[in-house]
Design a protein around this motif. Structure first.
Motif, mmCIF file in Angstrom:
data_model
loop_
_atom_site.group_PDB
_atom_site.id
_atom_site.type_symbol
_atom_site.label_atom_id
_atom_site.label_comp_id
_atom_site.label_asym_id
_atom_site.label_seq_id
_atom_site.Cartn_x
_atom_site.Cartn_y
_atom_site.Cartn_z
ATOM 1 N N GLU A 31 -6.289 -12.148 2.421
ATOM 2 C CA GLU A 31 -7.309 -12.429 3.438
ATOM 3 C C GLU A 31 -7.711 -11.125 4.108
ATOM 4 O OE1 GLU A 31 -7.441 -16.047 6.027
ATOM 5 O OE2 GLU A 31 -7.054 -14.567 7.601
ATOM 6 N N ALA A 32 -9.022 -10.877 4.117
ATOM 7 C CA ALA A 32 -9.576 -9.700 4.786
ATOM 8 C C ALA A 32 -10.903 -10.104 5.386
ATOM 9 C CB ALA A 32 -9.764 -8.540 3.805
ATOM 10 N N MET A 33 -11.117 -9.743 6.643
ATOM 11 C CA MET A 33 -12.361 -10.050 7.338
ATOM 12 C C MET A 33 -12.663 -11.543 7.293
ATOM 13 S SD MET A 33 -14.714 -6.727 6.469
ATOM 14 C CE MET A 33 -14.195 -5.093 7.035
ATOM 15 N N LYS A 34 -11.596 -12.352 7.490
ATOM 16 C CA LYS A 34 -11.688 -13.797 7.611
ATOM 17 C C LYS A 34 -12.148 -14.495 6.326
ATOM 18 C CE LYS A 34 -10.465 -15.315 10.807
ATOM 19 N NZ LYS A 34 -9.057 -15.537 11.187
ATOM 20 N N MET A 35 -12.103 -13.806 5.195
ATOM 21 C CA MET A 35 -12.418 -14.415 3.910
ATOM 22 C C MET A 35 -11.217 -14.224 2.993
ATOM 23 S SD MET A 35 -15.589 -15.621 3.998
ATOM 24 C CE MET A 35 -16.329 -15.642 2.369
ATOM 25 N N GLN A 36 -10.973 -15.197 2.113
ATOM 26 C CA GLN A 36 -9.882 -15.091 1.170
ATOM 27 C C GLN A 36 -10.384 -14.609 -0.185
ATOM 28 O OE1 GLN A 36 -7.336 -18.492 0.902
ATOM 29 N NE2 GLN A 36 -6.802 -18.451 3.072
ATOM 30 N N HIS A 37 -9.601 -13.738 -0.817
ATOM 31 C CA HIS A 37 -9.966 -13.134 -2.099
ATOM 32 C C HIS A 37 -8.826 -13.391 -3.082
ATOM 33 C CE1 HIS A 37 -13.094 -10.840 0.091
ATOM 34 N NE2 HIS A 37 -12.197 -10.887 1.057
ATOM 35 N N ARG A 38 -9.171 -13.962 -4.240
ATOM 36 C CA ARG A 38 -8.164 -14.288 -5.239
ATOM 37 C C ARG A 38 -7.868 -13.087 -6.129
ATOM 38 N NH1 ARG A 38 -9.721 -19.535 -8.494
ATOM 39 N NH2 ARG A 38 -11.412 -18.137 -9.084
ATOM 40 N N ILE A 39 -6.593 -12.870 -6.389
ATOM 41 C CA ILE A 39 -6.157 -11.849 -7.337
ATOM 42 C C ILE A 39 -5.621 -12.610 -8.552
ATOM 43 C CG2 ILE A 39 -4.742 -9.817 -7.714
ATOM 44 C CD1 ILE A 39 -6.748 -9.564 -5.399
ATOM 45 N N ALA A 40 -6.302 -12.479 -9.681
ATOM 46 C CA ALA A 40 -5.966 -13.276 -10.863
ATOM 47 C C ALA A 40 -5.352 -12.409 -11.953
ATOM 48 C CB ALA A 40 -7.215 -13.975 -11.396
ATOM 49 N N ALA A 41 -4.633 -13.060 -12.859
ATOM 50 C CA ALA A 41 -4.025 -12.366 -13.993
ATOM 51 C C ALA A 41 -5.119 -11.858 -14.922
ATOM 52 C CB ALA A 41 -3.102 -13.313 -14.750
ATOM 53 N N PRO A 42 -5.109 -10.566 -15.272
ATOM 54 C CA PRO A 42 -6.166 -10.017 -16.130
ATOM 55 C C PRO A 42 -6.051 -10.468 -17.578
ATOM 56 C CG PRO A 42 -4.505 -8.354 -15.699
ATOM 57 C CD PRO A 42 -4.134 -9.545 -14.866
ATOM 58 N N ALA A 43 -4.851 -10.912 -17.969
ATOM 59 C CA ALA A 43 -4.625 -11.339 -19.350
ATOM 60 C C ALA A 43 -3.407 -12.252 -19.379
ATOM 61 C CB ALA A 43 -4.399 -10.125 -20.258
ATOM 62 N N ALA A 44 -3.255 -12.982 -20.460
ATOM 63 C CA ALA A 44 -2.065 -13.814 -20.618
ATOM 64 C C ALA A 44 -0.846 -12.910 -20.830
ATOM 65 C CB ALA A 44 -2.237 -14.752 -21.800
ATOM 66 N N GLY A 45 0.274 -13.300 -20.258
ATOM 67 C CA GLY A 45 1.461 -12.469 -20.420
ATOM 68 C C GLY A 45 2.594 -12.948 -19.538
ATOM 69 N N THR A 46 3.427 -12.004 -19.125
ATOM 70 C CA THR A 46 4.602 -12.310 -18.316
ATOM 71 C C THR A 46 4.533 -11.541 -17.000
ATOM 72 O OG1 THR A 46 5.933 -12.636 -20.301
ATOM 73 C CG2 THR A 46 7.122 -12.259 -18.235
ATOM 74 N N LEU A 47 4.830 -12.204 -15.905
ATOM 75 C CA LEU A 47 4.877 -11.536 -14.607
ATOM 76 C C LEU A 47 6.179 -10.742 -14.533
ATOM 77 C CD1 LEU A 47 3.454 -11.346 -11.765
ATOM 78 C CD2 LEU A 47 5.132 -13.041 -11.032
ATOM 79 N N THR A 48 6.069 -9.432 -14.529
ATOM 80 C CA THR A 48 7.273 -8.597 -14.526
ATOM 81 C C THR A 48 7.599 -8.025 -13.157
ATOM 82 O OG1 THR A 48 5.982 -6.647 -15.174
ATOM 83 C CG2 THR A 48 6.948 -7.983 -16.944
ATOM 84 N N ALA A 49 6.665 -8.115 -12.215
ATOM 85 C CA ALA A 49 6.947 -7.608 -10.866
ATOM 86 C C ALA A 49 6.090 -8.362 -9.860
ATOM 87 C CB ALA A 49 6.665 -6.109 -10.761
ATOM 88 N N LEU A 50 6.702 -8.706 -8.709
ATOM 89 C CA LEU A 50 6.000 -9.362 -7.610
ATOM 90 C C LEU A 50 6.583 -8.821 -6.308
ATOM 91 C CD1 LEU A 50 3.895 -11.555 -6.834
ATOM 92 C CD2 LEU A 50 5.800 -13.179 -6.759
ATOM 93 N N PRO A 51 6.179 -7.596 -5.925
ATOM 94 C CA PRO A 51 6.836 -6.923 -4.795
ATOM 95 C C PRO A 51 6.328 -7.339 -3.416
ATOM 96 C CG PRO A 51 5.202 -5.479 -5.765
ATOM 97 C CD PRO A 51 5.208 -6.727 -6.607
ATOM 98 N N VAL A 52 5.371 -8.267 -3.313
ATOM 99 C CA VAL A 52 4.839 -8.645 -1.997
ATOM 100 C C VAL A 52 5.294 -10.052 -1.631
ATOM 101 C CG1 VAL A 52 2.830 -7.132 -2.169
ATOM 102 C CG2 VAL A 52 2.688 -9.468 -3.044
ATOM 103 N N ARG A 53 5.142 -10.385 -0.369
ATOM 104 C CA ARG A 53 5.531 -11.705 0.139
ATOM 105 C C ARG A 53 4.408 -12.238 1.037
ATOM 106 N NH1 ARG A 53 7.604 -7.815 3.238
ATOM 107 N NH2 ARG A 53 7.502 -8.054 5.507
ATOM 108 N N THR A 54 4.406 -13.519 1.237
ATOM 109 C CA THR A 54 3.411 -14.149 2.100
ATOM 110 C C THR A 54 3.532 -13.598 3.525
ATOM 111 O OG1 THR A 54 3.498 -16.163 0.783
ATOM 112 C CG2 THR A 54 2.537 -16.334 2.975
ATOM 113 N N GLY A 55 2.374 -13.285 4.114
ATOM 114 C CA GLY A 55 2.338 -12.738 5.465
ATOM 115 C C GLY A 55 2.363 -11.227 5.524
ATOM 116 N N GLN A 56 2.591 -10.579 4.391
ATOM 117 C CA GLN A 56 2.692 -9.122 4.370
ATOM 118 C C GLN A 56 1.316 -8.472 4.493
ATOM 119 O OE1 GLN A 56 5.008 -7.591 1.102
ATOM 120 N NE2 GLN A 56 4.085 -5.554 1.216
ATOM 121 N N GLN A 57 1.215 -7.447 5.334
ATOM 122 C CA GLN A 57 -0.003 -6.631 5.442
ATOM 123 C C GLN A 57 0.049 -5.567 4.354
ATOM 124 O OE1 GLN A 57 -2.489 -6.779 7.879
ATOM 125 N NE2 GLN A 57 -1.617 -8.559 8.912
#
Length: 619
Positions: free
Chosen positions: A578-604
Motif C-alpha cells: 500500500e502506497a498513497m492509499k492505493m494497493q499494488h499487487r506484486i505477482a510471480a513473474p513465472a511459474a516456479g518455487t518461492l525460495t525467499a520471503l523476507p518481509v512480513r505484514t505491516g512492514q515498511q
C-alpha cells in the motif's frame, strides 16, 4: 455568521478552502498529522492544530480529534473538504452535536447517499448479489460502498477473480475510508463518465450547474475533467439534470453535491451521488463564474439561492498532475518537489510549494491545472500549452501524459470513454527521444562553478569528456570537448553555455535549453534525466526471480499460505503493497518455487527492497 472555519482535511483542498475564507474575511484553522507539520495547508492557515497519532493518513479519520481541535481553536464551523470523513454521517452529527456549523448536507442525506448501495436503492436500482454473480454477468465492477477517488474498485472479467477482487476492494476501502463495505454492479466497457453538479439551499431551490465529463481515468480515478460534457444530445442533458435534481430532492439535500452517471448508447445509468465538493469542481466554477466554496458557506449560514442559476459561459478543462509514473503501472513517486510553476493564464490549485516533500501516506496528486476559454478547442490548446511549459522539478509525474492526452485526436474530437487509457497508454507514455537534452545537461554541468574553477581546455589535443545519463530506463552517452574557444561537440554548434542555459544550433536551427540540477537529478526543459557516475559503485547481486518493491510503501497483505519452498504459478499475486492509499499487487513473474520471503505484514519498505524470490521452473 461564520467567523472561524476549521477544515477537517489537508493538502490542496484545504488550501483552496482557505483561499476563499481569506477573501470573505473568515479566520481559518488547519489540522495536521505529525508528517504534515510543515505542509502548505498548515502554514497558510491562521491557526494550526496537531492531530496526535502514529499513522498519518488514519489521523484524519479520527472524528473525535477533529471536533476537539475545532473547539480548542475557537472555530464555529467545520468544512470536511473531500475524501477522509467528508461523507461520514457520524462525523457530521458529531460536529453538529458540539454546537458547530457543518458545511454540508444533513447527516441523514449523507447517510442515504454516501452508501452507494443505499443510493441505488433510493433511485430504484438493485445492485447485484456477489454470491449469485455468474459468467453471464461479467464483466462486473466491485466497488466500495463509501468514499470515492477510485479506491476500493476492481474490474472482474473471470469468475475465479471475484473473491480476490472482493477481498482487495474491501481492504483498500477500509484503509481509505474506515468502511470496508463493497458491492457489485455491471461494468460497461465503453461508457462515458458524466456528472451533474448541484447546489441546493434550505429553502427548496436546487440548481443543476451543468455537466462535467470525467471519462479519462486511471484505476477508476479521474485524470482529466471538463465542463460542459461535450457532444451530449440536448434531450440527454435535460434527462441528466432531471435525475440529478430528483436525487437531491429525494433526500432534502442542502449544499454542494454531485450526481454521477455512466452514459452509454445514449442512455444515462445512475452511479452514485457524492455528498461533498468534488475534486473537479473548478471547471464548473470557471464556466459559471461561481465560487462553490463561498456558496457552501452562504448556504450553511441560511442564505437563499436565486431562483435561477447563472448562465454558463465557455468551456473549462482540468488536468490532475500526479507524482506517478504512468509507464510503470502508474507507480506513485516520492521525493522532494524542487519547483512547481505554471504560466499565467491558467488556474493552479495545489497543496505543495517549492521544496516540499512528497511522501507515501496520501494521494499522489500534486496539483490541478485548469484552463477556461470561449470554446473547447481553445481551452484544450491553452491547457496543453500551459502544461508543456510548466516547470515541474522533482519526482516523475504524469505531465507528459496529460499533454499528449489533451492533444490526442480521439480526445480532441470528444470520442473518449473510460477505456481511453486501456487503448492508448503505451503510445502516450513512449518517451520521445531528444538527442540534445543530455548534451545540454553535460554542457551546463561543465560550466557549473565547481567545474569552471579548474578550467577546461588543454594545450595539447585530448580525448573528449564523457557524461552518461539515464532517461526512462535507457542510458545515453554524450561527448564534448573544452577548447580555447569554449565548449564544442560533434554535429552541433554551441552558441551559448552556462550552468543554467545552453543554446545549441543544428542544421541552422537554434534551440534553447534551461537546465536545473538537484544532485544527480537533472531537468532539461521538460525532460527529466538522472546523471550516472563515471565509475559506478558495484551493485548488490540479486538472485534471478527477485521481486523488488517498485515504490516505498507498507506490506499490507501476503498471499494466504505462502511460505518459502511453496510452488507458485505465473501471475499469482504474492504480496500487496500500500502506497498513497492505493494497493499494488506484486505477482510471480513465472511459474516456479518461492525460495525467499523476507518481509512480513505491516512492514515498511523502501523502493528496491527485496520482497520475494521466485526460482523459475524453466531454469
Amino acid at each position: 455568521m461564520i467567523s472561524t472555519l476549521l477544515v477537517a482535511n489537508r493538502g490542496e483542498i484545504a488550501c483552496r478552502i482557505f483561499r476563499t475564507c481569506g477573501e470573505l474575511g473568515i479566520r481559518t484553522v488547519a489540522v495536521h498529522a505529525d508528517a504534515d507539520e510543515n505542509a502548505l495547508h498548515a502554514r497558510v492557515a491562521d491557526t494550526a492544530v496537531r492531530l496526535p497519532g502514529s499513522a498519518p493518513a488514519d489521523t484524519y479519520l479520527r472524528g473525535d480529534l477533529l471536533v476537539k481541535a475545532a473547539l480548542a481553536a475557537g472555530a464555529d464551523a467545520v468544512h470536511p473538504g473531500y475524501g477522509f470523513l467528508s461523507e461520514n454521517a457520524d462525523f457530521a452529527r458529531a460536529v453538529q452535536g458540539a454546537g458547530l456549523t457543518w458545511i454540508g448536507p444533513s447527516p441523514e442525506a449523507i447517510e442515504a447517499m454516501a452508501s452507494k448501495t443505499r443510493a441505488k436503492e433510493l433511485m430504484g436500482i438493485t445492485p447485484l448479489d456477489a454470491a449469485e454473480v455468474t459468467a453471464a454477468d461479467l464483466p462486473v465492477l466491485v466497488k466500495a460502498a463509501a468514499g470515492g477517488g477510485g479506491r476500493g474498485m476492481r474490474i472482474v472479467r473471470r469468475p475465479e477473480e471475484l473473491s480476490t477482487a472482493l477481498e482487495a476492494a474491501h481492504a483498500e476501502a477500509a484503509s481509505a475510508f474506515g468502511d470496508g463495505e463493497v458491492f457489485v454492479e455491471p461494468y460497461l466497457e465503453h461508457g462515458r463518465h458524466v456528472e451533474v453538479q448541484i447546489l441546493a439551499d434550505a429553502h427548496g431551490t436546487v440548481w443543476p450547474l451543468g455537466t462535467r465529463d470525467c471519462s479519462l481515468q486511471r484505476r477508476h480515478q479521474k485524470v482529466i475533467e471538463e465542463a460542459p460534457a461535450p457532444g451530449l444530445a440536448e434531450g440527454l442533458t435535460e434527462e441528466l439534470y432531471a435525475l440529478a435534481v430528483r436525487a437531491a430532492r429525494a433526500v432534502d439535500y442542502v449544499g454542494a453535491g454531485t450526481v454521477e452517471f455512466l452514459v452509454a448508447d445514449g442512455r444515462a445509468h445512475f452511479l452514485e451521488m457524492n455528498t461533498r465538493l468534488q475534486v473537479e469542481h473548478p471547471v464548473t466554477e470557471e464556466v459559471f463564474g461561481l465560487d462553490l466554496v463561498a456558496e457552501q458557506l452562504r448556504i450553511a449560514e441560511g442564505h437563499a439561492l436565486a431562483k435561477e442559476p447563472p448562465r454558463a459561459r465557455g468551456h473549462a478543462i482540468e488536468a490532475r498532475l500526479y507524482a506517478e509514473d504512468p509507464a510503470r503501472d502508474w507507480a506513485p513517486q516520492t521525493g522532494t518537489l524542487h519547483r512547481l510553476a505554471v504560466p499565467a493564464g491558467v488556474r493552479l490549485d495545489t497543496g505543495y510549494t517549492d521544496g516540499d516533500a512528497i511522501g507515501v501516506h496520501y494521494d499522489p496528486m500534486l496539483a490541478k491545472v485548469v484552463a477556461h476559454a470561449p470554446t473547447r478547442a481553445e481551452a484544450l490548446r491553452r491547457l496543453a500549452g500551459a502544461l508543456e511549459s510548466a516547470v515541474v522539478h522533482g519526482p516523475a509525474t504524469n505531465r507528459d501524459l496529460l499533454v499528449r492526452s489533451l492533444r490526442h485526436e480521439e480526445f480532441a474530437a470528444a470520442r473518449m470513454d473510460t477505456g481511453f487509457y486501456d487503448r492508448h497508454l503505451a503510445a502516450l507514455t513512449s518517451p520521445v527521444p531528444d538527442p540534445y537534452a543530455p548534451l545540454a545537461a553535460a554542457l551546463a554541468d561543465a560550466c557549473a562553478p565547481a567545474r569552471s574553477r579548474f578550467g577546461g581546455w588543454r594545450n595539447l589535443p585530448s580525448q573528449p569528456q564523457v557524461k552518461r545519463y539515464e532517461r526512462a530506463g535507457k542510458v545515453c552517452e554524450v561527448r564534448y570537448t573544452h577548447t580555447r574557444e569554449g565548449l564544442t561537440a560533434d554535429g552541433v554548434r554551441v552558441v551559448h553555455a552556462d550552468a543554467r542555459v545552453v543554446v545549441l544550433e543544428a542544421d541552422g536551427v537554434r534551440r534553447r535549453f534551461e537546465v536545473s540540477a538537484y544532485g544527480d537529478q537533472v531537468h532539461v526543459n521538460d525532460i527529466r534525466l538522472t546523471a550516472l557516475p563515471r565509475f559506478p559503485a558495484p551493485t548488490a547481486q540479486r538472485a534471478p526471480g527477485s521481486l523488488l518493491a517498485p515504490m516505498p510503501g507498507t506490506v499490507v497483505r501476503i498471499a494466504e499460505g505462502l511460505e518459502e519452498g511453496a510452488p507458485v504459478e505465473a501471475g499469482r499475486p504474492l504480496i500487496w503493497l500500500e502506497a498513497m492509499k492505493m494497493q499494488h499487487r506484486i505477482a510471480a513473474p513465472a511459474a516456479g518455487t518461492l525460495t525467499a520471503l523476507p518481509v512480513r505484514t505491516g512492514q515498511q519498505v523502501e523502493m528496491g527492497t527485496l520482497l520475494a524470490v521466485v526460482e523459475s521452473s524453466q531454469a
